[in-house]
Motif scaffolding. Structure first.
Motif, short mmCIF file in Angstrom:
data_model
loop_
_atom_site.label_atom_id
_atom_site.label_comp_id
_atom_site.label_asym_id
_atom_site.label_seq_id
_atom_site.Cartn_x
_atom_site.Cartn_y
_atom_site.Cartn_z
N TYR A 144 44.76 25.89 80.66
CA TYR A 144 44.83 24.69 81.56
C TYR A 144 43.48 24.32 80.88
CZ TYR A 144 49.28 26.21 84.21
OH TYR A 144 49.94 26.56 84.20
N ASN A 145 43.54 22.92 81.33
CA ASN A 145 41.58 22.11 81.08
C ASN A 145 41.41 21.73 82.26
OD1 ASN A 145 41.57 22.45 78.95
ND2 ASN A 145 43.74 21.28 78.08
N PHE A 146 39.79 21.56 83.13
CA PHE A 146 39.08 20.95 83.77
C PHE A 146 37.92 20.39 82.89
CE2 PHE A 146 38.34 25.35 85.05
CZ PHE A 146 37.01 24.98 85.63
N THR A 147 37.40 19.70 83.94
CA THR A 147 35.71 19.49 83.98
C THR A 147 34.83 20.00 84.63
OG1 THR A 147 36.73 17.09 83.66
CG2 THR A 147 34.26 17.34 83.60
N ILE A 148 33.85 20.22 84.09
CA ILE A 148 32.48 20.43 84.80
C ILE A 148 31.34 19.10 84.84
CG2 ILE A 148 30.13 21.96 84.43
CD1 ILE A 148 32.55 24.54 83.84
N ARG A 149 30.75 18.87 86.13
CA ARG A 149 30.20 17.95 86.27
C ARG A 149 28.67 18.21 86.61
NH1 ARG A 149 30.09 12.88 86.03
NH2 ARG A 149 32.02 12.57 85.35
N GLY A 150 27.44 18.47 85.49
CA GLY A 150 26.25 18.63 86.55
C GLY A 150 25.67 17.11 86.12
N GLN A 151 24.45 16.84 87.63
CA GLN A 151 23.85 16.24 88.73
C GLN A 151 22.71 16.52 88.57
OE1 GLN A 151 27.10 14.58 91.59
NE2 GLN A 151 27.98 13.01 90.05
N ALA A 152 21.63 15.48 88.74
CA ALA A 152 20.92 15.87 88.66
C ALA A 152 19.39 14.10 89.63
CB ALA A 152 19.18 16.03 87.67
N ALA A 153 18.61 13.77 90.39
CA ALA A 153 18.09 12.84 90.52
C ALA A 153 17.74 12.25 89.79
CB ALA A 153 17.58 12.83 91.97
N GLY A 154 18.29 10.64 89.50
CA GLY A 154 17.11 10.17 88.37
C GLY A 154 17.66 10.58 87.10
N LEU A 155 18.41 11.31 86.97
CA LEU A 155 18.95 11.94 85.90
C LEU A 155 20.69 11.68 85.39
CD1 LEU A 155 16.96 15.35 84.58
CD2 LEU A 155 16.24 12.70 83.99
N THR A 156 21.08 11.27 83.70
CA THR A 156 22.76 10.65 84.16
C THR A 156 23.10 12.73 83.98
OG1 THR A 156 21.47 8.93 82.00
CG2 THR A 156 24.42 10.42 81.80
N ASP A 157 24.43 12.13 84.70
CA ASP A 157 25.06 13.47 84.91
C ASP A 157 25.78 13.27 83.38
OD1 ASP A 157 25.13 12.94 87.57
OD2 ASP A 157 27.59 11.82 87.14
N GLN A 158 26.36 14.77 83.64
CA GLN A 158 25.74 15.38 81.65
C GLN A 158 27.39 16.64 82.60
OE1 GLN A 158 24.63 14.99 79.14
NE2 GLN A 158 23.53 14.21 80.41
N THR A 159 28.78 16.13 81.15
CA THR A 159 30.15 16.95 81.67
C THR A 159 30.67 17.12 80.31
OG1 THR A 159 31.10 14.68 81.08
CG2 THR A 159 30.39 14.73 83.81
N PHE A 160 31.26 18.84 79.93
CA PHE A 160 32.15 18.65 79.33
C PHE A 160 33.50 19.15 79.83
CE2 PHE A 160 29.29 22.20 80.59
CZ PHE A 160 30.23 23.54 80.28
N SER A 161 34.43 19.41 79.11
CA SER A 161 35.76 21.05 79.42
C SER A 161 35.46 21.91 79.34
CB SER A 161 36.74 19.39 78.39
OG SER A 161 36.84 18.62 78.61
N ALA A 162 36.48 22.35 80.33
CA ALA A 162 35.83 23.93 80.34
C ALA A 162 37.53 24.20 80.46
CB ALA A 162 35.84 24.22 81.62
N THR A 163 38.14 25.15 79.43
CA THR A 163 39.52 25.88 79.35
C THR A 163 39.70 27.45 80.08
OG1 THR A 163 39.60 24.94 77.07
CG2 THR A 163 41.58 26.85 77.94
N VAL A 164 41.32 27.36 81.00
CA VAL A 164 41.34 28.48 81.64
C VAL A 164 42.47 29.12 80.90
CG1 VAL A 164 41.11 29.86 83.86
CG2 VAL A 164 39.82 27.83 83.77
N THR A 165 42.85 30.24 80.35
CA THR A 165 44.56 30.79 80.19
C THR A 165 44.90 31.93 81.32
OG1 THR A 165 43.51 30.82 77.82
CG2 THR A 165 45.51 32.28 78.59
N VAL A 166 45.64 31.47 81.74
CA VAL A 166 46.19 32.21 82.91
C VAL A 166 47.11 33.37 82.55
CG1 VAL A 166 48.20 31.91 85.21
CG2 VAL A 166 46.24 30.19 84.75
#
Length: 926
Positions: free
Chosen positions: A108-130
Motif C-alpha cells: 500500500y502507498n500513501f503520501t507524507i507531507r511536511g509544512q513550515a510557515a513561509g516555506l514551500t510544502d514538501q511531499t513524498f510517497s511512503a510504501t507499506v507492506t501488510v
C-alpha cells in the motif's frame, strides 16, 4: 547558477523532504528543512502496528516548527506522527503505521507531507507492506452422527493453516456423562473416536472441538452427536461355563445382561443327555440371574456334554449360552508287569516293574503278591505308593524252590477304587534243563480248524537237542516244527478234527533231552462248533492276501465280524447270507499298509466271488532263466509266464522271470516292433502248461522257427468327443496268462491290431480288444472304454458309450474316521458293476475298493457307495480307514455287458461287448 544548483539538489534526495526558498540575494544558504525516514521499507502484520523514525534537518536561518501529515492513507491503514508538529528544539518524530485485522495482505502507498510557515510544502510517497496474520481453522467430517446407546462412532477434524507452522493441539469438550472421546493425530487430520455408554441418556449433544497453537487464535467447530435408545435385548453368560458331574448335584449361574428391557426372561435347557436332569431355579425371572442345577439319575458314560441354555422374552430375540457338563471316568487303576515272565536264579534276585495306570485317582496304591512259591520271597520297593510304578523283587528264601513254572498274582488296591490284578510267570529252572513258555498260552479252535502257538525254550546250563511230544484230547493233534532242536523256539501246530468233542480241555507238552529232567507245560484248549454257512471264502498265498479282519452284512442288517479258520497258509471264513448282502475285509501288505475291500451282491454273485477268491502266492515263487532268438536290431521280445513278465532285445537276448507261481502255466512270448504310436506283435510263441522246477532254464524261444504269425486287422473307435485322446490295446488271454499283442498310444480313432487265428486258441482262450478315449479337465480325468471279446479275427468297430454321469465325491462322516462317499446317476450302458476306489498316502498308505452289482442295487436310479461305520465291531481298527485332512486320489468305474448277466466273476465269452465309464480324481481332501 546558485538557484539552479539548489533545485537540482532538492530533486535528487530520495525519501528526503527539503524546503528551499527562492533566494535571489547574496545569502549563500537560504532557510529550509529536510525530512528523512530511518528505514527505506516498512512491514506491518494484519491487526498490528509498526513505528518508524522521521528526522527533521533545518537549513539556513530556519528554526521554526515543522508540521508532519500523512495523506491519501488507504482504508484499513492508519499513519500517525508523534509529535505531529516538530518545534525548533526537536529534530525527530515517530511515524506509527497500523493495519486493520481485516485488511488484505499486500503493498500500500500513501503520501507524507511536511509544512513550515513561509516555506514551500514538501511531499513524498511512503510504501507499506501488510503481511497475513498466523491463523488455524478446523473443519469436521462428518459434522454429525447418530449412535445408539452402547455404540461408537468417529469423525475427523481437518486443520488448515495460514502463515503458521507450529504445533496444533485438538481437544474435545462438552461430552455428556457416559460419552468418551479419544483424539489420534495424523499430520493435519485428527481422528476423534467417540464411545457411547449404554447409560448415556438419548438426546442431541454438541461436542466442541477446539484447535489451539502458540501465537494463533483458537479455532472451534461443533460436532452434533445424536444418541438414540438401544433396542431391547438381553445377553447370557454362564459362571462357570464348564461343570464337573460325578455324583450329587452341580450348579452354574446364568447371568442375564439387560438392555432397555425389564420384562420377564424365560430360561430353557436343551441338549441335556439321557440320565442327566437340568433344573432351573426361577423361570421366568425378572432378575438378572438364575441358577441351573444338573444331577445324574443313572450311570453316565464319561465325556463332555454341551447343554444349550436359551433365554427368551416378549419383544426380544432369543439368546443362548452353552454349558459343558464334564463327566469324568471313574477313579480306577490298572496294573501290568513288564516283563510278565521271569526266570528265577536261586543264587540271586530277579525283578519286574509293576506299571500303575491311573484314571482320576491320585491316592496311594497298595501292592500285594500271592502265589509265590516256597523258597522264594517277594517284596515291593514301595508299597503303598503314589507313583506310577514300583518294582517287584523275587529273592531266595530259606529253602530252595522246587523247579517249575509258577503264576504269581499281583493285586493293587486303594481307597475308592476296584482292585486290579496282573500275573507274573516265575519260572524256576532245574539245575540243568529247560523250561517252556507258550505264546499264546491258550487256544480256541473250531471243529475242522487249526492254530499255532510258539514255544519259547529257556535253557539252564544245557545246549543239547530238545525233543517234543504232546498228549491232547481226542480229535486234537499236535505237531512241532522243528522237533529235536538246539534252538530256543519251536512252533506247535494244533489241528482239531471235525468230530472232536466240544468244550474245554488241556494239551500237555513235554520237552525231553539227554541228561535233563523233562519239562512240561499245559495249554488250555477250547473246541468250538464248526462254523456253518452257505458261503465260504478261502484266502491263500502270501500274508498280504490273507485278511486280518472280515465282516458280513445279511441284506441291510448290521455288520457282523466273522472269525476265520487257519489251515496251513490258507484262511477260511464261512457265513450265511439269505438273499443279498455285503462282505468286507482288510489285508495288510508287507509294509503294514491296509487295504479295505467291500463287495455288495446277491447270494449267487457273492458265492461266485468266494469260489474265485483264493489266488496263488505272487511272491516267494520260482526263479527261471531263458533266452530268445530271431530278433532284429529294432525288435523287442516280451515274455509272460503266469503274470511274471520279462523282456529281451537284439543285444540282450537272455531274460529272467522272478516269483513264478507254482503249477502248470501258459507261456506267451511276442516279438514286437516299437514305434512312436505304439507296438504290434509280428510273431507269437504259445507254449501250453509249462511247469518248471525252481532255477530251471527255459528252452530257447526261437521266433523264426517257432513263432506263429498273427493276423492284422483294423479297429475303428466311434463316438470320440472333441478333446479326447484315443488309445487302444489287444490282449491274448488264456486261463493262466495274459499277454498284450498290440498297444496304440495317443493314436487316431482308427488303428491296427494283431490277433492269433481261432485254430491256435483253446476253448477258454480269447482276445480282448479295447478302444479307450480319455480327457483331462483340471484335476479330473474322464475315460470311456469299449471292449470286445473274440476268437479268430476281423476288422472291428468299437462304439464308445456316453460320458459317465457327474460323480460327487464327499465325506459321509468325519468321525471316527473319514467315510468317503461316491454318488452318481445310474446309466443303462454301465449298470452291471460299479466300483469306487481310493488311495490316501501319508505316513501310511490307505486304500480300498467298494463294488456293487446291478442285481444288488435293484431299481434305484442313483448309485451311492460309502464306507460303512465299522468302529463298533470287534477287531476293527479306525487306522485302516482314510483320515481327515489328507488328500485322496479316487476312481469311479461303471461297466455294462450286452448279454444278460453280470456281477462278480462274470465269464467273458466270444461276442461280448463291454462298455465302461471311468472318472478319476487327482485330489479330494476329506
Amino acid at each position: 547558477m546558485q538557484n539552479t544548483a539548489r533545485k537540482w539538489l532538492c530533486a535528487a534526495m530520495a525519501l528526503t523532504v527539503v524546503a528551499c526558498g527562492d533566494d535571489e540575494g547574496t545569502n549563500p544558504t537560504n532557510p529550509g528543512f529536510a525530512v528523512t525516514l530511518s528505514s527505506q521499507t516498512l512491514s506491518v502484520e494484519q491487526g498490528a502496528s509498526a513505528p518508524i523514525t522521521a528526522t527533521i534537518a533545518r537549513t539556513g536561518s530556519f528554526s521554526g516548527t515543522v508540521t508532519l501529515l500523512a495523506e491519501a492513507v488507504p482504508t484499513g491503514l492508519t499513519a500517525t506522527f508523534s509529535p505531529s508538529q516538530v518545534t525548533s528544539a526537536v529534530t525527530t518524530a515517530t511515524l506509527t503505521v497500523a493495519a486493520a485485522s481485516t485488511l488484505a495482505p499486500g503493498t500500500y502507498n500513501f503520501t507524507i507531507r511536511g509544512q513550515a510557515a513561509g516555506l514551500t510544502d514538501q511531499t513524498f510517497s511512503a510504501t507499506v507492506t501488510v503481511t497475513a496474520r498466523p491463523a488455524v481453522a478446523v473443519a469436521l467430517v462428518p459434522p454429525t452422527a447418530t449412535v445408539i446407546q452402547g455404540g461408537n462412532t468417529s469423525y475427523v477434524a481437518n486443520i488448515t493453516r495460514a502463515n503458521f507452522t507450529g504445533a496444533v493441539t485438538v481437544a474435545v469438550t462438552g461430552a455428556p456423562t457416559g460419552v468418551t472421546t479419544t483424539v489420534t493425530p495424523n499430520a493435519n487430520a485428527y481422528t476423534v473416536a467417540v464411545g457411547v455408554a449404554t447409560s448415556t441418556a438419548p438426546g442431541t449433544y454438541q461436542l466442541v472441538t477446539t484447535a489451539t497453537g502458540t501465537g494463533v487464535t483458537a479455532a472451534v467447530a461443533n460436532f452434533a452427536l445424536i444418541v438414540t435408545a438401544a433396542p431391547a435385548s438381553i445377553s447370557l453368560t454362564a459362571a462357570p461355563d464348564t461343570v464337573t458331574l460325578t455324583t450329587g448335584n452341580v450348579e452354574t449361574t446364568i447371568n442375564i445382561a439387560r438392555t432397555s428391557f425389564a420384562g420377564a426372561v424365560t430360561l430353557a435347557a436343551t441338549g441335556v443327555p439321557t440320565g442327566i436332569t437340568a433344573t432351573i431355579t426361577t423361570s421366568p425371572t425378572t432378575t438378572n440371574s438364575a441358577v441351573v442345577g444338573f444331577s445324574a439319575t443313572t450311570a453316565i458314560a464319561p465325556g463332555n456334554y454341551p447343554v444349550i441354555i436359551t433365554g427368551s422374552g416378549t419383544g426380544i430375540s432369543n439368546k443362548t449360552v452353552t454349558v459343558v457338563i464334564r463327566v469324568p471316568a471313574p477313579a480306577a487303576v490298572v496294573i501290568s508287569a513288564v516283563p510278565d515272565s521271569l526266570n528265577f536264579n536261586a543264587s540271586g534276585t530277579v525283578s519286574t516293574r509293576i506299571n500303575i495306570a491311573r484314571t482320576n485317582f491320585t491316592g496311594a496304591v497298595t501292592l500285594a503278591a500271592t502265589g509265590v512259591p516256597a523258597g522264594v520271597t517277594a517284596s515291593f520297593t514301595t508299597s503303598p505308593t503314589t507313583s506310577d510304578s514300583a518294582r517287584l523283587n523275587f529273592a531266595s528264601g530259606l529253602t530252595a524252590p522246587v523247579p517249575g513254572a509258577y503264576t504269581v498274582t499281583v493285586t493293587a488296591s486303594g481307597t475308592g477304587i476296584t482292585n486290579s490284578t496282573t500275573q507274573v510267570r516265575l519260572i524256576v529252572p532245574a539245575a540243568v534243563g529247560v523250561s517252556l513258555t507258550p505264546t499264546p498260552s491258550s487256544l480256541t479252535i473250531a471243529q475242522g480248524g487249526m492254530s499255532t502257538t510258539t514255544l519259547a525254550i529257556a535253557r539252564s546250563a544245557f545246549t543239547g537237542a530238545v525233543a517234543f511230544s504232546a498228549t491232547a484230547p481226542t480229535g486234537v493233534t499236535v505237531t512241532f516244527n522243528p522237533n529235536n532242536t538246539t534252538t530256543n523256539t519251536t512252533t506247535a501246530t494244533v489241528s482239531v478234527s471235525g468230530s472232536a468233542a466240544l468244550g474245554a480241555g488241556v494239551i500237555n507238552i513235554t520237552a525231553t533231552g539227554t541228561g535233563i529232567v523233562d519239562a512240561t507245560v499245559q495249554i488250555p484248549i477250547t473246541v468250538t462248533a464248526a462254523t456253518a454257512g452257505n458261503i465260504t471264502y478261502t484266502f491263500c498265498g502270501n500274508a498280504g492276501n490273507i485278511p486280518v479282519w472280515l465282516a458280513v452284512q445279511d441284506g441291510s442288517g448290521s455288520w457282523t465280524v466273522v472269525t476265520g479258520v487257519n489251515s496251513g497258509s490258507n484262511k477260511t471264513f464261512s457265513f450265511t447270507i439269505t438273499n443279498n448282502g455285503g462282505v468286507a475285509w482288510v489285508t495288510l501288505d508287507s509294509n503294514g499298509d491296509p487295504m479295505l475291500n467291500i463287495s455288495y451282491g446277491v447270494l449267487s454273485e457273492i458265492q461266485g466271488q468266494a469260489s474265485a477268491q483264493c489266488q496263488p502266492a505272487t511272491t516267494g515263487g520260482k526263479s527261471l532263466t531263458g533266452s530268445v532268438s530271431g530278433l532284429g536290431m529294432t525288435q523287442l521280445a516280451s515274455i509272460n509266464l503266469g503274470g511274471s513278465v520279462a523282456a529281451a532285445n537284439f543285444a540282450q537276448t537272455g531274460f529272467s522271470l522272478m516269483n513264478v507261481q507254482q503249477g502248470p502255466l501258459d507261456l506267451l512270448a511276442s516279438r514286437i516292433s516299437a514305434s512312436a504310436g505304439g507296438t504290434v506283435a509280428d510273431k507269437v510263441i504259445l507254449r501250453r502248461a509249462q511247469n518248471f522246477t525252481d532255477g530251471a532254464v527255459i528252452p530257447v524261444l526261437a521266433f523264426a522257427s517257432e513263432g506263429e504269425t498273427p493276423m492284422t486287422f483294423t479297429a475303428t473307435v466311434t463316438g470320440v468327443a472333441s478333446g479326447e485322446t484315443v488309445n487302444g490295446t489287444n490282449s491274448l488271454v488264456t486261463p493262466t496268462t495274459t499277454a498284450v499283442l498290440s498297444v496304440v498310444v495317443a493314436g487316431a480313432s482308427t488303428f491296427s491290431f494283431a490277433a492269433l487265428p481261432a485254430s491256435a486258441l483253446m476253448t477258454n482262450d480269447f482276445h480282448l480288444l479295447s478302444g479307450i478315449a480319455s480327457q483331462t479337465m483340471g484335476s479330473v480325468v474322464t475315460t470311456r472304454l469299449s471292449s470286445f471279446v473274440f476268437k479268430g479275427g476281423a476288422d472291428q468297430t468299437l462304439a464308445l458309450g456316453p460320458q459317465l454321469s457327474t460323480v460327487t465325491v464327499s465325506t459321509a462322516a468325519t468321525a471316527p474316521y473319514a467315510r468317503l462317499r461316491a454318488q452318481f446317476a445310474k446309466q443303462t450302458e454301465y449298470s452291471k458293476l460299479v466300483a469306487f476306489q481310493w488311495s490316501q498316502a501319508a505316513m501310511t498308505t490307505r486304500s480300498g475298493t467298494i463294488l456293487a452289482t446291478d442285481q444288488y442295487l435293484g431299481s434305484t436310479s442313483t448309485v451311492d457307495l460309502a464306507i460303512p461305520d465299522f468302529s463298533a465291531l470287534s477287531g476293527w481298527m479306525n487306522s485302516w480307514a482314510p483320515v481327515t485332512g489328507t488328500s485322496v486320489t479316487y476312481g469311479v468305474t461303471a461297466s455294462g455287458w450286452t448279454f444278460t448277466g453280470g456281477g462278480f466273476g462274470n465269464p467273458l465269452v466270444a461276442g461280448t461287448t463291454i462298455k465302461t465309464g471311468l472318472v478319476s480324481g487327482l485330489s479330494f481332501t476329506p
